[in-house]
Design a protein around this motif. Structure first.
Motif, PDB file in Angstrom:
ATOM      1  N   ASN A   8       0.837  -1.132  -0.231  1.00 50.71           N
ATOM      2  CA  ASN A   8      -0.263  -0.270  -0.380  1.00 50.71           C
ATOM      3  C   ASN A   8       0.656   1.446   0.158  1.00 50.71           C
ATOM      4  O   ASN A   8       0.796   1.691  -0.894  1.00 50.71           O
ATOM      5  N   ARG A   9       1.592   1.245   0.595  1.00 51.45           N
ATOM      6  CA  ARG A   9       3.129   2.859   0.771  1.00 51.45           C
ATOM      7  C   ARG A   9       3.115   2.763   0.173  1.00 51.45           C
ATOM      8  O   ARG A   9       3.648   3.567  -0.892  1.00 51.45           O
ATOM      9  N   SER A  10       3.855   1.898  -1.286  1.00 50.43           N
ATOM     10  CA  SER A  10       4.536   1.642  -2.551  1.00 50.43           C
ATOM     11  C   SER A  10       3.304   2.439  -3.312  1.00 50.43           C
ATOM     12  O   SER A  10       4.171   3.149  -4.456  1.00 50.43           O
ATOM     13  N   ILE A  11       2.154   1.998  -3.569  1.00 46.17           N
ATOM     14  CA  ILE A  11       1.179   2.828  -4.103  1.00 46.17           C
ATOM     15  C   ILE A  11       1.354   3.912  -4.123  1.00 46.17           C
ATOM     16  O   ILE A  11       0.925   5.129  -5.211  1.00 46.17           O
ATOM     17  N   GLU A  12       0.889   4.222  -3.151  1.00 49.66           N
ATOM     18  CA  GLU A  12       0.850   5.794  -2.455  1.00 49.66           C
ATOM     19  C   GLU A  12       1.845   6.446  -2.913  1.00 49.66           C
ATOM     20  O   GLU A  12       1.690   7.940  -3.343  1.00 49.66           O
ATOM     21  N   THR A  13       2.927   5.922  -2.679  1.00 54.00           N
ATOM     22  CA  THR A  13       4.169   6.084  -3.228  1.00 54.00           C
ATOM     23  C   THR A  13       4.194   6.747  -5.100  1.00 54.00           C
ATOM     24  O   THR A  13       5.003   7.994  -5.138  1.00 54.00           O
ATOM     25  N   MET A 103      11.732  14.769  -5.996  1.00 50.14           N
ATOM     26  CA  MET A 103      12.853  13.532  -5.610  1.00 50.14           C
ATOM     27  C   MET A 103      12.133  12.785  -4.348  1.00 50.14           C
ATOM     28  O   MET A 103      13.039  11.552  -4.390  1.00 50.14           O
ATOM     29  N   ARG A 104      11.824  13.341  -2.926  1.00 51.06           N
ATOM     30  CA  ARG A 104      11.930  12.346  -1.994  1.00 51.06           C
ATOM     31  C   ARG A 104      10.777  10.948  -2.144  1.00 51.06           C
ATOM     32  O   ARG A 104      11.014  10.340  -2.032  1.00 51.06           O
ATOM     33  N   ALA A 105       9.822  11.141  -3.317  1.00 54.33           N
ATOM     34  CA  ALA A 105       9.074  10.290  -3.955  1.00 54.33           C
ATOM     35  C   ALA A 105       9.458   9.416  -4.581  1.00 54.33           C
ATOM     36  O   ALA A 105       9.302   7.728  -4.373  1.00 54.33           O
ATOM     37  N   ARG A 106      10.085   9.555  -5.893  1.00 57.40           N
ATOM     38  CA  ARG A 106      11.609   8.715  -6.410  1.00 57.40           C
ATOM     39  C   ARG A 106      11.888   7.927  -5.680  1.00 57.40           C
ATOM     40  O   ARG A 106      12.781   6.537  -5.957  1.00 57.40           O
ATOM     41  N   LEU A 107      13.059   7.962  -4.463  1.00 57.44           N
ATOM     42  CA  LEU A 107      13.909   7.795  -3.899  1.00 57.44           C
ATOM     43  C   LEU A 107      12.910   6.870  -3.435  1.00 57.44           C
ATOM     44  O   LEU A 107      13.433   5.458  -2.783  1.00 57.44           O
ATOM     45  N   GLU A 108      11.936   7.215  -3.284  1.00 59.15           N
ATOM     46  CA  GLU A 108      11.586   6.355  -1.465  1.00 59.15           C
ATOM     47  C   GLU A 108      11.143   4.941  -2.347  1.00 59.15           C
ATOM     48  O   GLU A 108      10.280   3.969  -2.103  1.00 59.15           O
ATOM     49  N   ARG A 109      10.048   4.872  -3.927  1.00 63.17           N
ATOM     50  CA  ARG A 109       9.558   3.947  -4.848  1.00 63.17           C
ATOM     51  C   ARG A 109      10.823   3.119  -4.647  1.00 63.17           C
ATOM     52  O   ARG A 109      10.635   2.191  -5.014  1.00 63.17           O
ATOM     53  N   GLU A 110      12.255   4.185  -4.491  1.00 62.83           N
ATOM     54  CA  GLU A 110      13.051   2.894  -5.493  1.00 62.83           C
ATOM     55  C   GLU A 110      13.157   2.148  -3.969  1.00 62.83           C
ATOM     56  O   GLU A 110      13.523   0.782  -4.388  1.00 62.83           O
ATOM     57  N   PHE A 111      13.479   3.053  -3.184  1.00 59.28           N
ATOM     58  CA  PHE A 111      13.831   1.883  -1.841  1.00 59.28           C
ATOM     59  C   PHE A 111      13.259   1.008  -1.368  1.00 59.28           C
ATOM     60  O   PHE A 111      13.198  -0.305  -1.317  1.00 59.28           O
ATOM     61  N   ASN A 112      11.801   1.072  -2.228  1.00 61.36           N
ATOM     62  CA  ASN A 112      10.045   0.065  -1.431  1.00 61.36           C
ATOM     63  C   ASN A 112      10.615  -0.670  -2.227  1.00 61.36           C
ATOM     64  O   ASN A 112      10.628  -1.784  -1.591  1.00 61.36           O
ATOM     65  N   SER A 113      11.542  -0.833  -3.387  1.00 62.64           N
ATOM     66  CA  SER A 113      11.711  -1.864  -4.644  1.00 62.64           C
ATOM     67  C   SER A 113      12.458  -3.009  -4.172  1.00 62.64           C
ATOM     68  O   SER A 113      12.882  -3.857  -4.425  1.00 62.64           O
ATOM     69  N   TRP A 114      12.807  -2.312  -3.254  1.00 63.58           N
ATOM     70  CA  TRP A 114      14.344  -3.347  -2.750  1.00 63.58           C
ATOM     71  C   TRP A 114      14.009  -3.863  -1.546  1.00 63.58           C
ATOM     72  O   TRP A 114      14.631  -4.563  -0.808  1.00 63.58           O
ATOM     73  N   ASP A 115      12.945  -3.584  -0.725  1.00 68.11           N
ATOM     74  CA  ASP A 115      12.750  -3.781   0.296  1.00 68.11           C
ATOM     75  C   ASP A 115      11.978  -5.250   0.205  1.00 68.11           C
ATOM     76  O   ASP A 115      10.657  -5.149  -0.284  1.00 68.11           O
ATOM     77  N   HIS A 116      12.071  -6.053   0.826  1.00 68.69           N
ATOM     78  CA  HIS A 116      11.314  -7.454   0.729  1.00 68.69           C
ATOM     79  C   HIS A 116      11.641  -8.192   2.236  1.00 68.69           C
ATOM     80  O   HIS A 116      12.430  -7.835   2.834  1.00 68.69           O
ATOM     81  N   LEU A 117      10.777  -9.146   2.159  1.00 67.99           N
ATOM     82  CA  LEU A 117      11.398 -10.503   3.446  1.00 67.99           C
ATOM     83  C   LEU A 117      12.412 -11.166   2.794  1.00 67.99           C
ATOM     84  O   LEU A 117      13.168 -11.262   2.425  1.00 67.99           O
TER      85      LEU A 117
END
Length: 195
Positions: A8-13, A103-117
């Motif tokens: 959900n956070r990824s979609i919001e970003t 810039m903040r939203a783009r970086l958060e999108r990229e960081f979210n793509s790296w975050d996994h279980l």
């Protein structure tokens, strides 16, 4: 944080990034030519880069240089804007703040793509599913067909749950990844505003 919250956070970003891009494109209207066109072209180039290149790049925990080039071009475009009225200065200040938000939203999108279980969590999930299925054999039924049917149903349900967790955990990867629909709609929106 669970995988659904992260999804959900990824979609919001992504929605935040697209909204800020739309705001910047609209606010460029308040600047004189040729600055207006230059700003809009750089914004379109960024959206095109995200859609055609960045979205399909591997999510391998490294920053992609293409985005940095587009951001530098965007900042340079704003740096060269000649402000003649107080109204333009007010819009300029607001636009600079939005650039920071972008810039903040783009970086958060990229960081979210790296975050996994982690592997430990996946080991627990898979071993838990296997143990649950094995427990079915401790509660034997007189009818073997019923026992097998119940075990198959439980196995299918657990496999579906694991697939769902995997899909939510890998938001930008795999066959069930998130599509860039919001970014695609931006190009159409820009076209409508230009006409």
């Amino acid at each position: 944080m669970n995988v659904q919250d992260r999804f959900n956070r990824s979609i919001e970003t992504i929605h935040t990034e697209a909204t800020v891009l739309a705001d910047l494109y609209r606010e460029a209207e308040f600047f004189e030519q040729p600055y207006r066109d230059e700003l809009r072209v750089t914004l379109r180039n960024y959206v095109s880069y995200v859609l055609k290149e960045e979205w399909h790049l591997p999510k391998d925990k490294k920053m992609h240089l293409g985005a940095q080039k587009h951001f530098k071009s965007l900042w340079d475009s704003y740096y060269h804007v000649d402000l003649k009225t107080d109204n333009q200065k007010a819009w300029y200040l607001q636009s600079i703040g939005r650039l920071d938000d972008l810039m903040r939203a783009r970086l958060e999108r990229e960081f979210n793509s790296w975050d996994h279980l982690g592997s430990m969590m996946w080991s627990l999930l898979i071993s838990g599913a296997v143990i649950t299925i094995l427990f079915m054999f401790f509660f034997g039924l007189d009818n073997l067909r019923s026992q097998l049917l119940m075990t198959a149903l439980l196995s299918g349900y657990l496999a579906f749950i694991l697939f769902l967790v995997f899909s939510l955990d890998h938001t930008f990867k795999g066959s069930e990844n998130m599509s860039p629909v919001v970014m695609e709609q931006l190009s159409d929106l820009f076209d409508r505003w230009d006409h």
